[in-house]
Design an enzyme around this catalytic site. Sequence first.
Site, PDB file in Angstrom:
ATOM      1  N   HIS A   1      -2.709   0.243  11.805  1.00 17.68           N
ATOM      2  CA  HIS A   1      -2.523  -1.157  11.416  1.00 17.68           C
ATOM      3  C   HIS A   1      -1.048  -1.459  11.219  1.00 17.68           C
ATOM      4  CE1 HIS A   1      -3.479   1.516   7.983  1.00 17.68           C
ATOM      5  NE2 HIS A   1      -2.294   1.093   7.582  1.00 17.68           N
TER       6      HIS A   1
ATOM      7  N   ASP B   1      -0.625   8.589  10.917  1.00 18.56           N
ATOM      8  CA  ASP B   1      -1.338   8.089   9.749  1.00 18.56           C
ATOM      9  C   ASP B   1      -2.677   7.470  10.151  1.00 18.56           C
ATOM     10  OD1 ASP B   1      -1.344   7.244   6.866  1.00 18.56           O
ATOM     11  OD2 ASP B   1      -1.491   5.273   7.810  1.00 18.56           O
TER      12      ASP B   1
ATOM     13  N   GLU C   1      -3.100  13.017  10.430  1.00 20.20           N
ATOM     14  CA  GLU C   1      -3.599  12.731   9.094  1.00 20.20           C
ATOM     15  C   GLU C   1      -5.028  12.232   9.288  1.00 20.20           C
ATOM     16  OE1 GLU C   1      -4.319  10.330   5.301  1.00 20.20           O
ATOM     17  OE2 GLU C   1      -3.903   9.354   7.197  1.00 20.20           O
TER      18      GLU C   1
ATOM     19  N   HIS D   1      -0.014  12.172  -1.827  1.00 13.64           N
ATOM     20  CA  HIS D   1       0.153  10.871  -2.489  1.00 13.64           C
ATOM     21  C   HIS D   1      -1.156  10.095  -2.554  1.00 13.64           C
ATOM     22  CE1 HIS D   1       0.159   9.907   1.704  1.00 13.64           C
ATOM     23  NE2 HIS D   1       0.043   8.632   1.427  1.00 13.64           N
ATOM     24  N   ASP D   2      -2.194  10.600  -1.879  1.00 12.43           N
ATOM     25  CA  ASP D   2      -3.488   9.903  -1.882  1.00 12.43           C
ATOM     26  C   ASP D   2      -4.458  10.548  -2.869  1.00 12.43           C
ATOM     27  OD1 ASP D   2      -2.978   7.839  -0.061  1.00 12.43           O
ATOM     28  OD2 ASP D   2      -3.253   9.197   1.644  1.00 12.43           O
TER      29      ASP D   2
ATOM     30  N   ARG E   1      -3.887   5.576  -7.516  1.00 12.69           N
ATOM     31  CA  ARG E   1      -3.062   6.571  -6.819  1.00 12.69           C
ATOM     32  C   ARG E   1      -1.635   6.574  -7.350  1.00 12.69           C
ATOM     33  NH1 ARG E   1      -3.842   5.003  -0.705  1.00 12.69           N
ATOM     34  NH2 ARG E   1      -3.632   2.964  -1.688  1.00 12.69           N
TER      35      ARG E   1
ATOM     36  N   ARG F   1       3.852  12.107  11.644  1.00  7.10           N
ATOM     37  CA  ARG F   1       2.532  12.140  10.997  1.00  7.10           C
ATOM     38  C   ARG F   1       1.733  10.936  11.474  1.00  7.10           C
ATOM     39  NH1 ARG F   1       0.393   9.591   6.404  1.00  7.10           N
ATOM     40  NH2 ARG F   1      -0.894  10.804   4.979  1.00  7.10           N
TER      41      ARG F   1
ATOM     42  N   ASP G   1       0.842  -1.200   0.000  1.00 10.70           N
ATOM     43  CA  ASP G   1       0.000   0.000   0.000  1.00 10.70           C
ATOM     44  C   ASP G   1       0.880   1.254   0.000  1.00 10.70           C
ATOM     45  OD1 ASP G   1      -2.293   1.594   0.053  1.00 10.70           O
ATOM     46  OD2 ASP G   1      -2.360   1.626   2.246  1.00 10.70           O
TER      47      ASP G   1
ATOM     48  N   GLN H   1      -3.305  -5.317   5.712  1.00 13.79           N
ATOM     49  CA  GLN H   1      -3.092  -4.295   6.750  1.00 13.79           C
ATOM     50  C   GLN H   1      -4.029  -4.609   7.914  1.00 13.79           C
ATOM     51  OE1 GLN H   1      -3.741  -1.348   3.636  1.00 13.79           O
ATOM     52  NE2 GLN H   1      -1.996  -0.164   4.382  1.00 13.79           N
TER      53      GLN H   1
HETATM   54  C1  GLC Z   1      -3.206   6.987   4.919  1.00 16.94           C
HETATM   55  C2  GLC Z   1      -2.157   7.027   3.835  1.00 16.94           C
HETATM   56  C3  GLC Z   1      -2.600   6.182   2.686  1.00 16.94           C
HETATM   57  C4  GLC Z   1      -2.816   4.779   3.155  1.00 16.94           C
HETATM   58  C5  GLC Z   1      -3.740   4.726   4.373  1.00 16.94           C
HETATM   59  C6  GLC Z   1      -3.629   3.419   5.063  1.00 16.94           C
HETATM   60  O1  GLC Z   1      -4.398   7.551   4.529  1.00 16.94           O
HETATM   61  O2  GLC Z   1      -1.922   8.348   3.463  1.00 16.94           O
HETATM   62  O3  GLC Z   1      -1.698   6.215   1.626  1.00 16.94           O
HETATM   63  O4  GLC Z   1      -3.378   4.001   2.135  1.00 16.94           O
HETATM   64  O5  GLC Z   1      -3.393   5.688   5.340  1.00 16.94           O
HETATM   65  O6  GLC Z   1      -2.419   3.351   5.764  1.00 16.94           O
END
Ligand code: GLC
Length: 626
Positions: A159, A259, A301, A370-371, A495, A257, A116, A227
Site C-alpha cells: 500500500h 513489507d 516480511e 516493532h510489531d 505497539r 525488506r 502507522d 493505507q
Molecule cells: C508490516 C509492518 C507493520 C505495519 C504493516 C502495514 O507488518 O511491520 O508495522 O503496520 O506492515 O504496513
Amino acid sequence: MTDMEVRARVEDWHDDLASALAGLYPGQAQAVGAAVVARASAAARARTAALVALDRERERDVDWYLRPGRVGYAAYADRLGGDLQGVARRIGYLRELGVDVLHLMSVLRGRAGNSDGGYAIDDYRRPDPALGTLSDLEELIGSLRDAGISTCLDLVMNHTSSDHEWAVRARQGSAYHRGLYLTFPDRTGPDDYEATLPEVFPTMSPGNFTWVEQMQAWVWTTFREFQWDLNWANPDVLVEMTDVLLHLANLGVEIVRLDAVAFTWKRLGTNSQNQPEAHLIAQALRAALGIAAPASILLAEAIVGPDDLVPYLGEHERQRRECQLAYHNQLMVQGWSMLASRDARLATAALGRLPQPPAGTTWLTYVRCHDDIGWAVSDLDAASVGWDGRAHRRFLAQFYRGDFPMSFGRGTAFSANPQTGDERTCGMASALCGVAAGLEAGDPAQVGQGTARLLLLYALAFGFGGVPMIYMGDELGLGDDETNQVDPERAGDSRWRHRPAMDETQMSERHDPHTVAGTVWAGFRRLVEARKACRSLHGTGTVEVLDSGHPSVFAWARHHSRYGPMLGLANVSETTAYVSPDVLAVLDLRPIVDLLGLETSDLLRLGPFAVRWLSADGLYRTAPAV
Ligand code: GLC
C-alpha cells in the site's frame, strides 16, 4: 558496470522473470518484462563505483549473508539516533555490540500525523525531512558500509499512504493513478471479498475497505484507512514499484525488506494472503534486483502460519529464486510459548516438521520486533502433542498480558477480537520475560530470572541458524515506553509501548555488571562471540530438532558437512533438568566445548534457563582454515 556484465545478468534472470510475469500478467508478460529489464539495466548503469565494486564482490561471494558471524539490529531511525546524522553517531555502539546488519525503520517520508509507524509512505524516494536530506541518507548508508554494516530498509509494497502523489492524483481524477489502487463503485465487491477476509486491525481499523467521497468509491485498505492497497494485478504497479526498489538499491540498501508481501495479491473467496501470485511478485522483484544490483537481497516480511512460511524462500513444486531471507516467526512464537508453558514439546513438534530453507536462503531469527506478537500456533501442531490450539493461543495472550496465575509477563493486549477470540500481544522483551515484573516487585531474583529468559530466547535466535536480529533496546533490557500512550495518535495502538527511544542511562550502564543493562549486554556479547566462533551455524548447514528426553528442554542440532555438528540445549523452566544421554549422539563422541561457556563436566545437566551450544569445531579454531 560494463554492458557485457549487464547483458550476462539479463540472460541469467531471463527465465525467472519471464515465468513470473507469465503467471502474473498472461498476455502482457513480454511487454512488462521489457519494461522491467529496461529499468533494471538503466539502474545497473547508474550505480556508483562503490556499489559496482560491491556487486562484483558479491557475485563471487554469494554466501555473504549466510555467514555465522552475521548479526542484525532493528531500530526506528529517530528512536535510535534522533535523526540520520544521529544514527551515524551510533555506529561505534553497534560495532561494539557486534552488529553488521542494520534494519532502519521509518526512514522514508511518511504521512503527516498518523503514519502507522512510518508504514504509510508519502514519498519512497526521500527521507522524512525531520530525519535529514537524501544526501544525509546516502552518507549514512555509505558510513555504515564502510563500518562493515549492511543497511536494510523497507519496501512498503502492499500500500501507499492516502497522501502519496499517486493517491492524490487518483482523487483528482487521473485514470492511470486510480488504476494503481483497488476501487469499487458500491458495496457489492467489498461485501463479496469481506465474506472471507480477516481483519488485521479490527479495533483500530475495522473492515478492509474505506469509502472515499472524492472518488465515489470504496478503496481497498487492508491495514489503516489511510493505507491504500496497491492493485498488483495492474502491471503498472509492478513497474512503478520495481523503480522504487531499484532506487533503494542504488542508495546502497543491501537488504530490502518486502513489507507485508503476503497481502499483495487478492483473490475472491480466500483470505487474500499468501496467494501464488504474491510469490511471483517477489520472484519478479528478485530478478530485477539480480540484474540491477546483485549486491542486494530480499527479506520477506510474511508473518504467516508455519505452512506458508518456506515458500517465501522459494520452496514450491519447483524451487524458485525468491527471497533470500524470511522472518522465522514460528521460532519466535514457539520460544515465547515454551517460556510460558515451561514445556518444549509443542515447539519440538512444530519446528521439527518445518522444511529446511532451500539452498542459498536462510531465516531471519528474532525474539521481538516493532510489531505485536500474533500467536501463530497451528491447531495441527497443538493437536500433535495433545493440546487444544485455540485454548493454548488464548492462554498465551492471557499469560503475556499478566492475567494468568503466576504469570511473569507484563505485556499489553493488541487487536483483541471478541468475535474470533484472537488476541495479540505487545511489549518489549524485558516486559514479557519477567524483568518488569521483578522490578515492580523489587525482587532481584525475579529480575534475574527475567534477564535469563530474555537471554535464553536470544540464544535460540542466535543459535538456531539464520541471521539473528536484535530489536533495539533488548541488548540493554530496555522496558516499555509508557509515554506514548499520552499521544492521541498513538494511544489506540499498543505497539507503541515497545517502541521506546534509546535510553542513554541504560546505555551508559552497559559495562556495569551490577545493572540489568550490564547483565543483558554481557549476555549479548557472549552470544555474538559464540556465533562468530561456531562455523556449524553457517547458513549452508541444516537444522534438526531433537527430542531431549526432558519436557522442559528444547534440543536442536546444526549439521554442516565441513564444520561438523553443533548441539543446542535450552532449559525453558526454572527447575534443573537432565537430558537424555541419547541426545548427545549427534556430536559423534567427539571432544566438545560449550561455546556459551557452561561447565562441560556434566553435560546432561541444565540449570534453570541454561542454554548450551555444544560443538567440536571450536577446539580446532587455531588449525589452518580448511
Ligand atoms: C508490516 C509492518 C507493520 C505495519 C504493516 C502495514 O507488518 O511491520 O508495522 O503496520 O506492515 O504496513
